[in-house]
Write a protein that holds these residues in place. Sequence first.
Motif, PDB file in Angstrom:
ATOM      1  N   SER A 118      -9.970  55.147  68.068  1.00  0.00           N
ATOM      2  CA  SER A 118     -10.140  55.386  69.498  1.00  0.00           C
ATOM      3  C   SER A 118      -9.208  54.464  70.266  1.00  0.00           C
ATOM      4  N   VAL A 119      -9.077  54.713  71.565  1.00  0.00           N
ATOM      5  CA  VAL A 119      -8.262  53.813  72.389  1.00  0.00           C
ATOM      6  C   VAL A 119      -8.761  52.389  72.234  1.00  0.00           C
ATOM      7  N   GLY A 120     -10.078  52.210  72.305  1.00  0.00           N
ATOM      8  CA  GLY A 120     -10.637  50.874  72.200  1.00  0.00           C
ATOM      9  C   GLY A 120     -10.398  50.218  70.854  1.00  0.00           C
ATOM     10  N   SER A 121     -10.568  50.984  69.770  1.00  0.00           N
ATOM     11  CA  SER A 121     -10.377  50.392  68.435  1.00  0.00           C
ATOM     12  C   SER A 121      -8.914  50.042  68.197  1.00  0.00           C
ATOM     13  N   ARG A 122      -7.997  50.859  68.713  1.00  0.00           N
ATOM     14  CA  ARG A 122      -6.587  50.548  68.527  1.00  0.00           C
ATOM     15  C   ARG A 122      -6.202  49.298  69.313  1.00  0.00           C
ATOM     16  N   LEU A 123      -6.767  49.126  70.501  1.00  0.00           N
ATOM     17  CA  LEU A 123      -6.499  47.906  71.269  1.00  0.00           C
ATOM     18  C   LEU A 123      -7.122  46.688  70.596  1.00  0.00           C
ATOM     19  N   ASP A 124      -8.299  46.844  70.016  1.00  0.00           N
ATOM     20  CA  ASP A 124      -8.903  45.739  69.271  1.00  0.00           C
ATOM     21  C   ASP A 124      -8.017  45.345  68.089  1.00  0.00           C
ATOM     22  N   GLY A 169       1.609  48.862  78.862  1.00  0.00           N
ATOM     23  CA  GLY A 169       0.322  49.474  79.163  1.00  0.00           C
ATOM     24  C   GLY A 169      -0.382  48.770  80.300  1.00  0.00           C
ATOM     25  N   GLY A 170      -1.369  49.457  80.881  1.00  0.00           N
ATOM     26  CA  GLY A 170      -2.012  48.927  82.068  1.00  0.00           C
ATOM     27  C   GLY A 170      -3.517  48.883  82.037  1.00  0.00           C
ATOM     28  N   GLY A 171      -4.131  49.062  80.866  1.00  0.00           N
ATOM     29  CA  GLY A 171      -5.585  49.009  80.796  1.00  0.00           C
ATOM     30  C   GLY A 171      -6.101  47.651  81.250  1.00  0.00           C
ATOM     31  N   GLU A 172      -7.030  47.669  82.188  1.00  0.00           N
ATOM     32  CA  GLU A 172      -7.402  46.426  82.852  1.00  0.00           C
ATOM     33  C   GLU A 172      -8.393  45.585  82.050  1.00  0.00           C
ATOM     34  N   SER A 178       5.113  47.783  82.690  1.00  0.00           N
ATOM     35  CA  SER A 178       4.151  48.573  83.456  1.00  0.00           C
ATOM     36  C   SER A 178       4.671  49.983  83.658  1.00  0.00           C
ATOM     37  N   PHE A 179       3.752  50.936  83.599  1.00  0.00           N
ATOM     38  CA  PHE A 179       4.067  52.321  83.922  1.00  0.00           C
ATOM     39  C   PHE A 179       3.542  52.694  85.307  1.00  0.00           C
ATOM     40  N   SER A 180       3.094  51.702  86.077  1.00  0.00           N
ATOM     41  CA  SER A 180       2.525  51.943  87.399  1.00  0.00           C
ATOM     42  C   SER A 180       3.611  52.248  88.417  1.00  0.00           C
ATOM     43  N   ASP A 181       3.231  53.008  89.451  1.00  0.00           N
ATOM     44  CA  ASP A 181       4.142  53.131  90.588  1.00  0.00           C
ATOM     45  C   ASP A 181       3.989  51.892  91.462  1.00  0.00           C
ATOM     46  N   ALA A 182       4.819  51.799  92.495  1.00  0.00           N
ATOM     47  CA  ALA A 182       4.821  50.587  93.313  1.00  0.00           C
ATOM     48  C   ALA A 182       3.484  50.370  94.006  1.00  0.00           C
ATOM     49  N   ASP A 183       2.829  51.460  94.421  1.00  0.00           N
ATOM     50  CA  ASP A 183       1.545  51.315  95.115  1.00  0.00           C
ATOM     51  C   ASP A 183       0.475  50.721  94.200  1.00  0.00           C
ATOM     52  N   GLU A 184       0.496  51.097  92.932  1.00  0.00           N
ATOM     53  CA  GLU A 184      -0.520  50.627  91.990  1.00  0.00           C
ATOM     54  C   GLU A 184      -0.181  49.274  91.390  1.00  0.00           C
ATOM     55  N   LEU A 185       1.104  48.927  91.390  1.00  0.00           N
ATOM     56  CA  LEU A 185       1.545  47.741  90.673  1.00  0.00           C
ATOM     57  C   LEU A 185       0.894  46.472  91.210  1.00  0.00           C
ATOM     58  N   HIS A 231      -2.022  45.976  92.496  1.00  0.00           N
ATOM     59  CA  HIS A 231      -3.377  45.845  91.961  1.00  0.00           C
ATOM     60  C   HIS A 231      -3.348  45.388  90.507  1.00  0.00           C
ATOM     61  N   LYS A 232      -2.480  45.986  89.704  1.00  0.00           N
ATOM     62  CA  LYS A 232      -2.406  45.614  88.296  1.00  0.00           C
ATOM     63  C   LYS A 232      -1.973  44.155  88.156  1.00  0.00           C
ATOM     64  N   LEU A 233      -1.064  43.710  89.006  1.00  0.00           N
ATOM     65  CA  LEU A 233      -0.633  42.311  88.955  1.00  0.00           C
ATOM     66  C   LEU A 233      -1.781  41.367  89.295  1.00  0.00           C
ATOM     67  N   ASP A 234      -2.615  41.771  90.245  1.00  0.00           N
ATOM     68  CA  ASP A 234      -3.783  40.949  90.580  1.00  0.00           C
ATOM     69  C   ASP A 234      -4.726  40.841  89.386  1.00  0.00           C
ATOM     70  N   VAL A 235      -4.923  41.957  88.691  1.00  0.00           N
ATOM     71  CA  VAL A 235      -5.786  41.937  87.503  1.00  0.00           C
ATOM     72  C   VAL A 235      -5.171  41.051  86.422  1.00  0.00           C
ATOM     73  N   LEU A 236      -3.879  41.204  86.196  1.00  0.00           N
ATOM     74  CA  LEU A 236      -3.211  40.389  85.185  1.00  0.00           C
ATOM     75  C   LEU A 236      -3.281  38.910  85.535  1.00  0.00           C
ATOM     76  N   GLU A 237      -3.096  38.594  86.804  1.00  0.00           N
ATOM     77  CA  GLU A 237      -3.198  37.198  87.218  1.00  0.00           C
ATOM     78  C   GLU A 237      -4.601  36.655  86.930  1.00  0.00           C
ATOM     79  N   GLY A 238      -5.617  37.481  87.150  1.00  0.00           N
ATOM     80  CA  GLY A 238      -6.976  37.059  86.845  1.00  0.00           C
ATOM     81  C   GLY A 238      -7.173  36.766  85.374  1.00  0.00           C
TER      82      GLY A 238
END
Length: 267
Positions: free
Chosen positions: A132-138, A168-171, A187-194, A196-203
């Motif tokens: 699964s996505v989760g098992s592959r990330l684990d 990848g961008g899974g939070e 990142s595969f995010s567009d500029a609008d989403e990026l 938010h993803k950077l804030d999550v990564l910083e966290g």
Amino acid sequence: MPFNVDQPVSIGVQLAPQHAEYSTIRDTVLRLEDLGVDIVFNWDHFYPLSGDRDGLHFEGWTMLGAWAEQTERIQFGPLVTCNSYRNPDLLADMARTVDHVSAKGGEGRLVFGIGSGWARRDYREYGYEFGSVGSRLDDLAEAMPRIRRRWELLNPAPTRHIPVLIGGGGERKTLRIVAEHADVWHSFSDADELQHKLDVLEGWCERVGRDTSQITISVEPERTQTSAEYEEFRALGARLFTTQISAPDYDWDRVRRLLAWRDAVNG
């Protein structure tokens, strides 16, 4: 911006290893180096991802060994290798060896791109468990310390700290792995989403005790984007901009536009 912005903009080109004889791919790598591209990527799949899905296609890591020998300046690597396809210690040894091949008397030039995998047909046809996505990330989270440990044990050691790129961008899982292990986040995010993803990564960096300035932000703009849109990404901290070209019709104009923009903003 807390991420690694104290560096010039770099341009990567993902050269899809599909729909062309290897002689064409080899010549295209040389042309990209001559044009001044900073990094050439391939990918780690076993079948074409576009066009005729049973068309011409070549294995990625064998190809990277050839690129290491034939090129002189350019960096190169997989965007990205699939963690599921090889034992992590073997993969570390492969990367170390390819890096040495590319050194030519100096430091190696491999960028070690890695991800958890997603292409179901690759798994099915080559006999890997899809999970699964989760098992592959684990599995990826477990592999990264083994890869780094193997680099420490190998003789000879890698020529330098091999930069690790994670895509990848899974939070919940992916960005935690990025915070722990990546030198480059793709990142595969567009500029609008990026943002938010950077804030999550910083966290996540705060949680694992990682200095965000050690991570370079990599993006993959859409083909239709303008210089103004590239600037949106740059203002958010992106410093590696990658585009893809594929046979039978390589888009050289798009590569030249990105290179011209890079040269303009870098001065």
